[in-house]
Design a protein around this motif. Structure first.
Motif, PDB file in Angstrom:
ATOM      1  N   PHE A   1       0.827  -1.207   0.000  1.00 14.17           N
ATOM      2  CA  PHE A   1       0.000   0.000   0.000  1.00 14.17           C
ATOM      3  C   PHE A   1       0.861   1.257   0.000  1.00 14.17           C
ATOM      4  N   LEU A   2       2.016   1.173   0.622  1.00  9.40           N
ATOM      5  CA  LEU A   2       2.938   2.301   0.602  1.00  9.40           C
ATOM      6  C   LEU A   2       3.451   2.564  -0.806  1.00  9.40           C
ATOM      7  N   GLN A   3       3.675   1.509  -1.568  1.00 11.38           N
ATOM      8  CA  GLN A   3       4.144   1.641  -2.949  1.00 11.38           C
ATOM      9  C   GLN A   3       3.043   2.193  -3.851  1.00 11.38           C
ATOM     10  N   ASN A   4       1.890   1.510  -3.851  1.00  9.42           N
ATOM     11  CA  ASN A   4       0.793   1.910  -4.723  1.00  9.42           C
ATOM     12  C   ASN A   4      -0.493   1.240  -4.222  1.00  9.42           C
TER      13      ASN A   4
ATOM     14  N   TYR B   1       7.480  -8.253  -5.741  1.00  7.89           N
ATOM     15  CA  TYR B   1       6.079  -7.842  -5.878  1.00  7.89           C
ATOM     16  C   TYR B   1       5.924  -6.704  -6.892  1.00  7.89           C
ATOM     17  N   GLY B   2       6.933  -6.455  -7.705  1.00  3.20           N
ATOM     18  CA  GLY B   2       6.846  -5.413  -8.710  1.00  3.20           C
ATOM     19  C   GLY B   2       7.007  -4.012  -8.153  1.00  3.20           C
ATOM     20  N   CYS B   3       7.562  -3.880  -6.952  1.00  3.06           N
ATOM     21  CA  CYS B   3       7.674  -2.578  -6.283  1.00  3.06           C
ATOM     22  C   CYS B   3       9.109  -2.064  -6.370  1.00  3.06           C
ATOM     23  N   ASP B   4       9.266  -0.783  -6.705  1.00  2.85           N
ATOM     24  CA  ASP B   4      10.601  -0.210  -6.845  1.00  2.85           C
ATOM     25  C   ASP B   4      10.920   0.821  -5.762  1.00  2.85           C
ATOM     26  N   SER B   5      10.143   0.833  -4.690  1.00  2.00           N
ATOM     27  CA  SER B   5      10.400   1.756  -3.587  1.00  2.00           C
ATOM     28  C   SER B   5      11.319   1.099  -2.558  1.00  2.00           C
ATOM     29  N   PRO B   6      12.408   1.775  -2.167  1.00  4.73           N
ATOM     30  CA  PRO B   6      13.278   1.199  -1.134  1.00  4.73           C
ATOM     31  C   PRO B   6      12.572   1.058   0.211  1.00  4.73           C
ATOM     32  N   TRP B   7      11.572   1.915   0.475  1.00  2.92           N
ATOM     33  CA  TRP B   7      10.816   1.794   1.724  1.00  2.92           C
ATOM     34  C   TRP B   7       9.999   0.510   1.734  1.00  2.92           C
TER      35      TRP B   7
ATOM     36  N   SER C   1      19.641  -0.431  -4.318  1.00  2.00           N
ATOM     37  CA  SER C   1      19.119  -1.433  -5.238  1.00  2.00           C
ATOM     38  C   SER C   1      18.960  -2.800  -4.577  1.00  2.00           C
ATOM     39  N   VAL C   2      19.639  -3.014  -3.441  1.00  2.00           N
ATOM     40  CA  VAL C   2      19.516  -4.302  -2.749  1.00  2.00           C
ATOM     41  C   VAL C   2      18.127  -4.454  -2.127  1.00  2.00           C
ATOM     42  N   PRO C   3      17.660  -3.520  -1.259  1.00  2.00           N
ATOM     43  CA  PRO C   3      16.270  -3.654  -0.786  1.00  2.00           C
ATOM     44  C   PRO C   3      15.245  -3.478  -1.899  1.00  2.00           C
ATOM     45  N   VAL C   4      15.544  -2.646  -2.895  1.00  5.34           N
ATOM     46  CA  VAL C   4      14.623  -2.475  -4.025  1.00  5.34           C
ATOM     47  C   VAL C   4      14.469  -3.796  -4.771  1.00  5.34           C
TER      48      VAL C   4
END
Length: 347
Positions: free
Chosen positions: A17-20, A167-173, A158-161
């Motif tokens: 949900f944080l991502q999108n 799940y298709g998410c590119d946010s480091p958070w 890029s490691v946590p990303v």
């Protein structure tokens, strides 16, 4: 992510949900529909409660939203999402009947098949469900990419990303929350997720991949999954299987480069095909080294529990061997006409 923990699942959902929020909503719909379909089809209730009939639906729902050219909040997308998610337990059951002959898991094969089926059936010019236009990936190292132009901060992120890209998410958070979820469930899984994603990042640099692909985690997620699968989930964790997991991660990076190019020619994404193929290869190897011990599927759990299971089995074997040796010694004394002193038995 191979974790069976409700709190971990809640953290991962929060990260989505944080991502999108639209992607997360599609993922929840996919999870619910695929789980209900598995119940209606009469699949194993223990497997359903463990989430084994939900995760492919989650990925189908999220990635169908990711690849939709209509963007967020295109409500008509829920129709094909629901149908493809409903098909997940059907495809899973069919594949399981084949994979069980070799005692192999099906991993994310249903997700790969159904998402590629949907994208191939619609395409970028579809009237109702157009997809993003995937161009052939035949580029070599871009001329403006060089070692000097590397962004070290983005390289580390890029490691946590890469973990989030599962799940298709590119946010480091989002990637950070997913890693926290893994850590709460199994520190070993969290460690191997980081190790695998880092191996994918280094492989991308070695294979001269575009920097933006490395920064966005596209080289990390398949390697992270492969490293987790071999590093303690399906093998008992030892230093030998830990090394095997790292090798599998690097092998998966090569598989990612090859499959991405091949699939892009068909205007299809690589999804998690590289992970599935790499993990299958490494699960089918045979070895006479006792430390490389693949577990039967019915006992597979988190790496820490797998390790405890192996120790219990080893202790039971030693106790049984000791009992058999004691019985044989007693029988030998009786045959030799010696005194029967009543040897002790060990449980």
């Amino acid at each position: 992510m191979f974790v069976n923990n409700p709190l971990s699942g809640l953290l991962i959902t929060t990260g989505l949900f944080l991502q999108n929020p639209w992607w997360a909503l599609n993922g929840l719909l996919g999870t619910i529909v695929s789980t209900v379909s598995a119940i209606l089809l009469g699949q194993n209730r223990e497997a359903i409660s463990a989430g084994l009939y939900g995760y492919n639906g989650t990925l189908v729902g999220i990635l169908m939203a990711v690849f939709s050219a209509k963007g967020s909040w295109y409500w008509w997308l829920l129709l094909p999402n629901g149908f493809m998610s409903m098909m997940c337990p059907v495809v899973s059951s069919a594949l399981s009947s084949v994979a069980s002959k070799w005692d192999l898991p099906i991993f994310t094969l249903p997700f790969n098949i159904l998402v590629c089926l949907h994208i191939a059936a619609t395409g970028p010019n579809h009237l109702y469900f157009p997809q993003v236009n995937i161009q052939p990936n035949d580029r070599l190292h871009p001329p403006n990419d060089s070692i000097q132009s590397l962004n070290i901060t983005q390289l580390f992120l890029s490691v946590p990303v890469g973990v989030g890209q599962v799940y298709g998410c590119d946010s480091p958070w989002t990637g950070g929350l997913i890693l926290l979820a893994l850590l709460l469930s199994s520190p070993t899984i969290a460690f191997h997720a980081i190790l695998g994603s880092a191996a994918g990042m280094l492989s991308g640099l070695a294979l001269a991949a575009p920097h933006k692909d490395i920064y966005s985690g596209l080289w990390g997620y398949n390697c992270a999954l492969s490293c987790i699968a071999i590093g303690g989930v399906f093998y008992v964790i030892t230093w030998q299987t830990h090394l095997l997991a790292l090798i599998c991660a690097f092998f998966c990076a090569y598989m990612t480069a090859a499959i991405s190019k091949l699939m892009s020619v068909l205007a299809l994404p690589a999804c998690t095909w590289p992970f599935c193929l790499s993990a299958f290869i490494f699960l089918l190897i045979s070895s006479e080294i006792p430390a490389i011990c693949r577990l039967p599927l019915y006992v597979v759990s988190c790496p820490e529990e797998n390790r405890r299971y192996q120790k219990r089995m080893k202790a039971a074997e030693e106790a049984q061997h000791s009992q058999q040796s004691s019985s044989q010694d007693k029988a030998q004394l009786t045959e030799d006409g010696g005194p029967d002193v009543g040897c002790s038995d060990y449980d």
